[in-house]
Structures are given as C-alpha cells and as structure tokens.
Enzyme design. Structure first.
Site, PDB file in Angstrom:
ATOM      1  N   LYS A 193      52.108  34.788  28.870  1.00  0.00           N
ATOM      2  CA  LYS A 193      53.310  34.950  29.700  1.00  0.00           C
ATOM      3  C   LYS A 193      53.408  33.766  30.637  1.00  0.00           C
ATOM      4  O   LYS A 193      52.400  33.117  30.929  1.00  0.00           O
ATOM      5  CB  LYS A 193      53.233  36.240  30.520  1.00  0.00           C
ATOM      6  CG  LYS A 193      54.585  36.737  30.981  1.00  0.00           C
ATOM      7  CD  LYS A 193      55.311  37.493  29.872  1.00  0.00           C
ATOM      8  CE  LYS A 193      56.711  37.886  30.274  1.00  0.00           C
ATOM      9  NZ  LYS A 193      57.297  38.803  29.286  1.00  0.00           N
TER      10      LYS A 193
ATOM     11  N   THR B 111      65.466  43.401  21.754  1.00  0.00           N
ATOM     12  CA  THR B 111      64.716  44.265  22.677  1.00  0.00           C
ATOM     13  C   THR B 111      65.442  45.598  22.842  1.00  0.00           C
ATOM     14  O   THR B 111      64.835  46.674  22.738  1.00  0.00           O
ATOM     15  CB  THR B 111      64.520  43.555  24.035  1.00  0.00           C
ATOM     16  OG1 THR B 111      63.831  42.323  23.777  1.00  0.00           O
ATOM     17  CG2 THR B 111      63.720  44.389  25.000  1.00  0.00           C
TER      18      THR B 111
HETATM   19  P1  NAD Z   1      67.860  40.154  32.318  1.00  0.00           P
HETATM   20  O1  NAD Z   1      67.638  39.077  33.295  1.00  0.00           O
HETATM   21  O2  NAD Z   1      68.775  39.909  31.183  1.00  0.00           O
HETATM   22  O3  NAD Z   1      68.375  41.485  33.069  1.00  0.00           O
HETATM   23  C1  NAD Z   1      67.722  42.060  34.141  1.00  0.00           C
HETATM   24  C2  NAD Z   1      68.745  42.964  34.824  1.00  0.00           C
HETATM   25  O4  NAD Z   1      68.076  43.727  35.813  1.00  0.00           O
HETATM   26  C3  NAD Z   1      69.859  42.196  35.519  1.00  0.00           C
HETATM   27  O5  NAD Z   1      71.091  42.822  35.260  1.00  0.00           O
HETATM   28  C4  NAD Z   1      69.510  42.323  37.009  1.00  0.00           C
HETATM   29  O6  NAD Z   1      70.652  42.278  37.851  1.00  0.00           O
HETATM   30  C5  NAD Z   1      68.874  43.700  36.996  1.00  0.00           C
HETATM   31  N1  NAD Z   1      68.045  43.965  38.172  1.00  0.00           N
HETATM   32  C6  NAD Z   1      67.206  43.154  38.838  1.00  0.00           C
HETATM   33  N2  NAD Z   1      66.682  43.791  39.899  1.00  0.00           N
HETATM   34  C7  NAD Z   1      67.182  45.047  39.878  1.00  0.00           C
HETATM   35  C8  NAD Z   1      67.022  46.204  40.691  1.00  0.00           C
HETATM   36  N3  NAD Z   1      66.209  46.184  41.741  1.00  0.00           N
HETATM   37  N4  NAD Z   1      67.698  47.329  40.357  1.00  0.00           N
HETATM   38  C9  NAD Z   1      68.523  47.363  39.302  1.00  0.00           C
HETATM   39  N5  NAD Z   1      68.711  46.311  38.489  1.00  0.00           N
HETATM   40  C10 NAD Z   1      68.061  45.171  38.787  1.00  0.00           C
HETATM   41  O7  NAD Z   1      66.416  40.586  31.836  1.00  0.00           O
HETATM   42  P2  NAD Z   1      65.998  41.333  30.493  1.00  0.00           P
HETATM   43  O8  NAD Z   1      65.641  40.278  29.518  1.00  0.00           O
HETATM   44  O9  NAD Z   1      66.973  42.374  30.153  1.00  0.00           O
HETATM   45  O10 NAD Z   1      64.630  41.992  30.979  1.00  0.00           O
HETATM   46  C11 NAD Z   1      64.605  43.228  31.669  1.00  0.00           C
HETATM   47  C12 NAD Z   1      63.209  43.832  31.558  1.00  0.00           C
HETATM   48  O11 NAD Z   1      62.881  43.956  30.185  1.00  0.00           O
HETATM   49  C13 NAD Z   1      62.088  42.976  32.165  1.00  0.00           C
HETATM   50  O12 NAD Z   1      61.093  43.808  32.705  1.00  0.00           O
HETATM   51  C14 NAD Z   1      61.537  42.220  30.977  1.00  0.00           C
HETATM   52  O13 NAD Z   1      60.204  41.804  31.171  1.00  0.00           O
HETATM   53  C15 NAD Z   1      61.659  43.294  29.912  1.00  0.00           C
HETATM   54  N6  NAD Z   1      61.662  42.749  28.560  1.00  0.00           N
HETATM   55  C16 NAD Z   1      62.614  41.866  28.147  1.00  0.00           C
HETATM   56  C17 NAD Z   1      62.546  41.364  26.858  1.00  0.00           C
HETATM   57  C18 NAD Z   1      63.580  40.424  26.311  1.00  0.00           C
HETATM   58  O14 NAD Z   1      63.483  40.049  25.133  1.00  0.00           O
HETATM   59  N7  NAD Z   1      64.576  40.027  27.061  1.00  0.00           N
HETATM   60  C19 NAD Z   1      61.513  41.766  25.989  1.00  0.00           C
HETATM   61  C20 NAD Z   1      60.577  42.687  26.439  1.00  0.00           C
HETATM   62  C21 NAD Z   1      60.663  43.170  27.741  1.00  0.00           C
END
Ligand code: NAD
Length: 429
Positions: free
Chosen positions: A105, A189
């Site tokens: 990571k 995802t």
């Molecule tokens: P992203 O940046 O596309 O979206 C994150 C969202 O969360 C945004 O809309 C942001 O405004 C919102 N957010 C941030 N703080 C917040 C809060 N306190 N309350 C409510 N909403 C809030 O990110 P993503 O890629 O969708 O990732 C989201 C989660 O999924 C993370 O934990 C990431 O590690 C996990 N994840 C993502 C992937 C991937 O392929 N993108 C894969 C596995 C896990």
C-alpha cells in the site's frame, strides 16, 4: 489511556484469530512485521512559484505469495501506521481470493482538493521518481485508492516508463483503458461488493426488491454498488460524502444523483436546487444518523474506524457490507455479532478491485485484451467462489464471516511459508 492505531488494531485481529485457528507461530510472527517500508519527502513546485514538501509512503508488507499489490491514497490523514494497516489487509485479501500477490500500500499526506491539476500531476510524478526502484511489475504494483483515479495512475505509469526507458504498463493497474487499463476496472470494487451482497441475500433468503440500503461514502466504490443494487431492485434510501448525508424514504435515483455530484462536487448540494429537488422528498441527516438508520444493508464505503465501541450499539442494519478498508474497529466486532448483524468483511467485500487489477496485470503481461463480458464473468467466478468457501467455513466452525475469511487467508499464507521450511520441518529427526 492510549487509543490503538489502525495498524495495532489490524495486528491484534490477525494475532487473536491466528492463535484461535492454531496457525503456526512462525507464520504469525511473519505477519506481525512489514517486509519493507519507504518514507519519502516530496518537494513540489507550486503554481505560485513556491516549493512545498509533502510526505509519501510505500509499504511492501508480505510477498510470500507474489509481488506486493495495493493502492495509493492521497488524503490528509495518511501516515505510516495507516499505510501499514492497509498493506496488511491487502496481504489477507489477495490470499482470500487466491491471487498470486502479496500485500502492499502507499499514500501521500495531502488534501488533493487544495491542489491544482498541474500540482497534482507534479506530486504524482515525483512520488514515482522517489519510488522507482522500490516498485516494479514483479516487485510491487500500485493502483488507485481514496482520492486517486485512473488519470493519476496514467501519470504514474508514464513517469515510471520514462525513468526505466521501457514500455511496461504492468507496473501499475487501474490505468486509463487507452494506456493499457482493463475494461471493468472502474466499477470492479463496487461490483465485487454487489456480488457479495447478492450471495448474502440468497443465503439469508431475503429479497432485493424488499430491501433498503444506506451508503456512507459516495465515491468510486459507493456509487457503483449503489447503482447495481438499485438495478437489482433495492431501495437506496441514504448516501453521504465528506460534506454531508442525505435521506429519502422513497429511495434515490442513483445515476442522476451521481451526475449531480460530479457537477456540484457534494451530495448535500444535489437536492437543494434545480429540478431534482422537486422530484424526490429528502432530508439532510448527520453522518452518525446515517450509520444508525433502520435499513437492511449498511455499506460503509469511505474511511476506516467509523464504527467503534461508542456507536456500534446504535447500528440497526440487518447486515453490513464493508467496502471501505477497516470501517469497523475490532472493539465493535463482538457488539455487532451479539446484535445478530451479519458483516461481510472488507477483505472479501472490497476484493473486486484487486481482482480486476490482477486481470489487468495478466492482460498487460500477456499482451491480451479481454472483453468486458470476460472480465465480469471471471470476477463473478472469483468472488462467488471465495464467498462460498468463507460462508461454508463460518457455518462449519461456528465463526463470523470475518473470522472465517481471515482463517482462510492465514491457512493459505501459512502453507506457503511452511513450504519454505519452518522450525517444525528443520527439527524433524
Ligand atoms: P473515493 O475517493 O472514490 O470515494 C470516497 C468517498 O468517501 C468520497 O465520496 C468522499 O467524499 C467520501 N468520504 C470521505 N470522508 C467521508 C466521511 N467522513 N463520511 C462520509 N463520506 C466520506 O474512494 P473509493 O475508491 O471509493 O474508496 C472508498 C473506500 O473503499 C476506501 O476505504 C478504500 O480503501 C476502499 N477500497 C477502494 C478500492 C478501489 O478500487 N477504489 C478497492 C478496495 C477498497
């Protein structure tokens, strides 16, 4: 009293489950220590001519099953402890799905919303310049995570190729399709989580058309799972982003909500003006109210640690599908279990992203280009197989899905470590 860091919390979960599953002590020990951790200082020339320094990290946690794999996060809360925790979870996740990858990571402590696109590009490029010998297609393969996307991955790949003077798209996944990205990576995802949700719904004998869903975090993962669950007949009654949360008893139309969010940059603003306002009755709610809604499925899809011992007792959802990494602290596990809430853990529910990243890497390395159908079919196969194995173990051994998922991964990693020879092997008469 000191609060345990995300990493300490992640370690304590691994330790206690490994002991309860009788995992070899050498294996447990191997998983308590990250293999390599880089911290880099990143000087960036800002648009106003000044120079600003950012801190970047990359962790290769464990590479017993293959090159390390994991996203790069741009967020103000990124620190070494968070990066190590996320890399440990990647190690577990890759083992659960049976991918030939270890866990890694990376991240930069930055609020990307405060940077111009050109500053963001310079920051992404210097991150790769600083880590060019640490990463590599057979060593460590980055991908997108919170606040990074395919464009950022494109810049990073381009920088790596300029340094190495070779065409090597397999160094990074989640790239734009035009630069060697895979079809189906953008929604992988959310789709993986959706597949898990449908499997759970089947097992529990529930019906999608009678189900309500609340989603915390309307980003890449949250949007796609919302869209797919809505298509399956579920009612998405609440969504949130970092700016706020909204609730509509009749359910939102996810695609128009998403389009408006792209335009206004926040879900709260979406329903306060223009035509959509009049279409659906809704109300603004707090982040805590969203988590405590009386819904069938709660999907945390933002950041870690949002459900803890202080608010776990308020949760009323029947089941939680963890898209975010580590949204439930270990201290809340028992509370949720005692309340009869099923939790599909992050290491399974959000594994769709790394699975299609693996497909992208395979395509890049073999020169193949798979159709969207092929990618989605293979993803479904991997996710349903992993879900079934974890479900069966949980039933047979009377464990939670999280315990079962970790034990499945630990046994797999354990066999690989034992194949290298452990104390038991060398002590044989
Ligand atoms: P992203 O940046 O596309 O979206 C994150 C969202 O969360 C945004 O809309 C942001 O405004 C919102 N957010 C941030 N703080 C917040 C809060 N306190 N309350 C409510 N909403 C809030 O990110 P993503 O890629 O969708 O990732 C989201 C989660 O999924 C993370 O934990 C990431 O590690 C996990 N994840 C993502 C992937 C991937 O392929 N993108 C894969 C596995 C896990």
């Amino acid at each position: 009293m000191t609060i345990p860091s995300t990493f300490q919390d992640a370690l304590s979960r691994v330790k206690s489950l490994a002991v309860s599953a009788n995992i070899n002590t050498e294996v447990i020990e191997a998983l308590l220590h990250p293999k390599e951790m880089m911290t880099v200082s990143l000087p960036v020339r800002m648009d106003d001519g000044s120079k600003k320094y950012f801190v970047g990290y990359r962790c290769r946690y464990n590479s017993i099953l293959g090159p390390t794999k994991g996203g790069v996060r741009f967020h103000p809360n990124v620190d070494a402890e968070e990066v190590k925790a996320l890399a440990l979870w990647m190690t577990i996740k890759c083992a659960i799905i049976g991918l030939p990858f270890g866990g890694g990571k990376g991240g930069i402590t930055v609020n990307p919303k405060e940077l111009s696109p050109m500053e963001l590009e310079r920051l992404s490029r210097i991150y790769i310049r600083s880590l060019a010998d640490f990463i590599g297609p057979q060593r460590d393969i980055p991908a997108p995570d919170v606040y990074t996307n395919s464009r950022v991955m494109g810049w990073m790949m381009d920088e790596y190729e300029s340094i190495k003077r070779i065409h090597t798209p397999d160094v990074i996944t989640g790239k734009p399709i035009e630069l060697g990205g895979s079809l189906g990576r953008d929604d992988a995802t959310g789709r993986g989580a959706y597949i898990c949700a449908l499997e759970l719904i089947k097992k529990m004998d529930w019906h999608p058309t009678e189900m309500t869903v609340a989603i915390q975090g309307f980003g890449n993962g949250g949007y796609h799972v919302a869209r797919l669950l809505q298509q399956a007949g579920c009612k998405i009654v609440a969504v949130s982003d970092s700016q706020g949360a909204i609730y509509a008893e009749k359910g939102f139309d996810i695609d128009s909500l998403w389009q408006e969010k792209q335009r206004s940059k926040q879900v709260k603003a979406v329903y306060c003006s223009e035509s959509v306002c009049e279409i659906i009755e809704h109300s603004a709610i707090s982040h805590e109210q969203l988590l405590a809604l009386d819904v069938d499925l709660l999907i945390p899809a933002a950041l870690e640690g949002v459900i803890n011992k202080h608010n776990a007792t308020n949760i009323r959802a029947k089941a939680i599908i963890e898209i975010a990494n580590g949204p439930i602290l270990s201290e809340a596990d028992t509370i949720l279990h005692d309340k009869g809430i099923k939790v599909v853990p992050d290491v399974l529910a959000n594994a769709g992203g790394v699975t299609v990243s693996y497909f992208e890497w395979v395509q890049n390395r073999s020169g193949q280009i798979w159709t969207l159908d092929e990618v989605q079919h293979k993803l479904k196969e991997k996710m349903t197989t992993a879900f079934e194995i974890i479900w069966q173990r949980a039933e047979k051994e009377q464990r939670t899905l999280r315990e079962s998922a970790y034990i499945t991964a630990l046994r797999h990693i354990s066999s690989a470590i034992e194949a290298h020879g452990t104390r038991q092997y060398f002590n044989r008469p």
